[in-house]
Design a protein around this motif. Structure first.
Motif, PDB file in Angstrom:
ATOM      1  N   PRO A  77       0.828  -1.210   0.000  1.00 27.10           N
ATOM      2  CA  PRO A  77       0.000   0.000   0.000  1.00 27.10           C
ATOM      3  C   PRO A  77       0.860   1.257   0.000  1.00 27.10           C
ATOM      4  O   PRO A  77       1.999   1.250   0.459  1.00 27.10           O
ATOM      5  CB  PRO A  77      -0.805  -0.122   1.297  1.00 27.10           C
ATOM      6  CG  PRO A  77       0.013  -1.000   2.179  1.00 27.10           C
ATOM      7  CD  PRO A  77       0.758  -1.941   1.258  1.00 27.10           C
ATOM      8  N   GLY A  78       0.319   2.342  -0.545  1.00 25.06           N
ATOM      9  CA  GLY A  78       0.975   3.637  -0.466  1.00 25.06           C
ATOM     10  C   GLY A  78       2.003   3.947  -1.532  1.00 25.06           C
ATOM     11  O   GLY A  78       2.669   4.971  -1.445  1.00 25.06           O
ATOM     12  N   LEU A  79       2.154   3.125  -2.544  1.00 27.67           N
ATOM     13  CA  LEU A  79       3.137   3.417  -3.597  1.00 27.67           C
ATOM     14  C   LEU A  79       2.538   4.388  -4.603  1.00 27.67           C
ATOM     15  O   LEU A  79       1.363   4.304  -4.931  1.00 27.67           O
ATOM     16  CB  LEU A  79       3.569   2.131  -4.287  1.00 27.67           C
ATOM     17  CG  LEU A  79       4.198   1.078  -3.379  1.00 27.67           C
ATOM     18  CD1 LEU A  79       4.669  -0.108  -4.191  1.00 27.67           C
ATOM     19  CD2 LEU A  79       5.343   1.655  -2.576  1.00 27.67           C
ATOM     20  N   THR A  80       3.355   5.325  -5.090  1.00 29.76           N
ATOM     21  CA  THR A  80       2.881   6.341  -6.033  1.00 29.76           C
ATOM     22  C   THR A  80       3.847   6.473  -7.206  1.00 29.76           C
ATOM     23  O   THR A  80       4.966   5.970  -7.177  1.00 29.76           O
ATOM     24  CB  THR A  80       2.754   7.720  -5.355  1.00 29.76           C
ATOM     25  OG1 THR A  80       4.064   8.200  -5.030  1.00 29.76           O
ATOM     26  CG2 THR A  80       1.906   7.654  -4.090  1.00 29.76           C
ATOM     27  N   ALA A  81       3.415   7.223  -8.206  1.00 26.65           N
ATOM     28  CA  ALA A  81       4.237   7.459  -9.395  1.00 26.65           C
ATOM     29  C   ALA A  81       5.366   8.458  -9.131  1.00 26.65           C
ATOM     30  O   ALA A  81       6.214   8.661  -9.989  1.00 26.65           O
ATOM     31  CB  ALA A  81       3.362   7.954 -10.539  1.00 26.65           C
ATOM     32  N   ARG A  82       5.407   9.075  -7.957  1.00 24.48           N
ATOM     33  CA  ARG A  82       6.492  10.009  -7.621  1.00 24.48           C
ATOM     34  C   ARG A  82       7.763   9.282  -7.198  1.00 24.48           C
ATOM     35  O   ARG A  82       8.801   9.895  -7.029  1.00 24.48           O
ATOM     36  CB  ARG A  82       6.053  10.935  -6.492  1.00 24.48           C
ATOM     37  CG  ARG A  82       4.931  11.877  -6.906  1.00 24.48           C
ATOM     38  CD  ARG A  82       4.608  12.891  -5.828  1.00 24.48           C
ATOM     39  NE  ARG A  82       5.782  13.712  -5.560  1.00 24.48           N
ATOM     40  CZ  ARG A  82       6.188  14.039  -4.340  1.00 24.48           C
ATOM     41  NH1 ARG A  82       5.543  13.625  -3.289  1.00 24.48           N
ATOM     42  NH2 ARG A  82       7.249  14.801  -4.173  1.00 24.48           N
TER      43      ARG A  82
END
Length: 121
Positions: A77-82
């Motif tokens: 959980p919590g992974l982003t494209a940034r």
């Protein structure tokens, strides 16, 4: 729970580091952030370089070479494209994703290493 066909689709072949940007909060620290690890160590991933097709483009008079890859990891959980990946010393910026595969079984990203083309000397 994911089915057998989804489990068979994940074949980890590399240990990767996942990093996120951290801003410098000092008064004169604008633009001087650093990258910090998201995990306590390296994680297993399936890294597949995509086939080359017009991997160079021209941006403001500078030729840029791109080396894209598809990266799959177990769901977190919590992974982003940034964020970005470090794979065998290569720095790969995330350009698409995360895309969830199955019911929180895998996450897939498209990432690319970008370097100036031509003679580095």
């Amino acid at each position: 729970m994911a089915g057998k066909d989804q489990r068979a689709a994940f074949r980890p072949n590399k240990r990767v580091q996942l990093e996120q940007p951290e801003a410098d909060k000092t008064f004169g620290g604008a633009g001087r952030g650093k990258w910090v690890s998201v995990t306590s160590g390296k994680i297993w991933a399936e890294v597949r370089d995509t086939l080359p097709s017009r991997g160079e483009n021209l941006s403001e008079g500078l030729t840029i070479a791109k080396r894209p890859a598809r990266i799959r990891i177990r769901y977190r959980p919590g992974l982003t494209a940034r964020m970005r990946f470090i794979v065998d010393g290569r720095v790969l910026q995330i350009v698409a994703g995360p895309a969830e595969i199955g019911r929180r079984y895998l996450i897939e990203f498209m990432a690319e290493e970008t370097t100036p083309a031509g003679n580095p000397a």
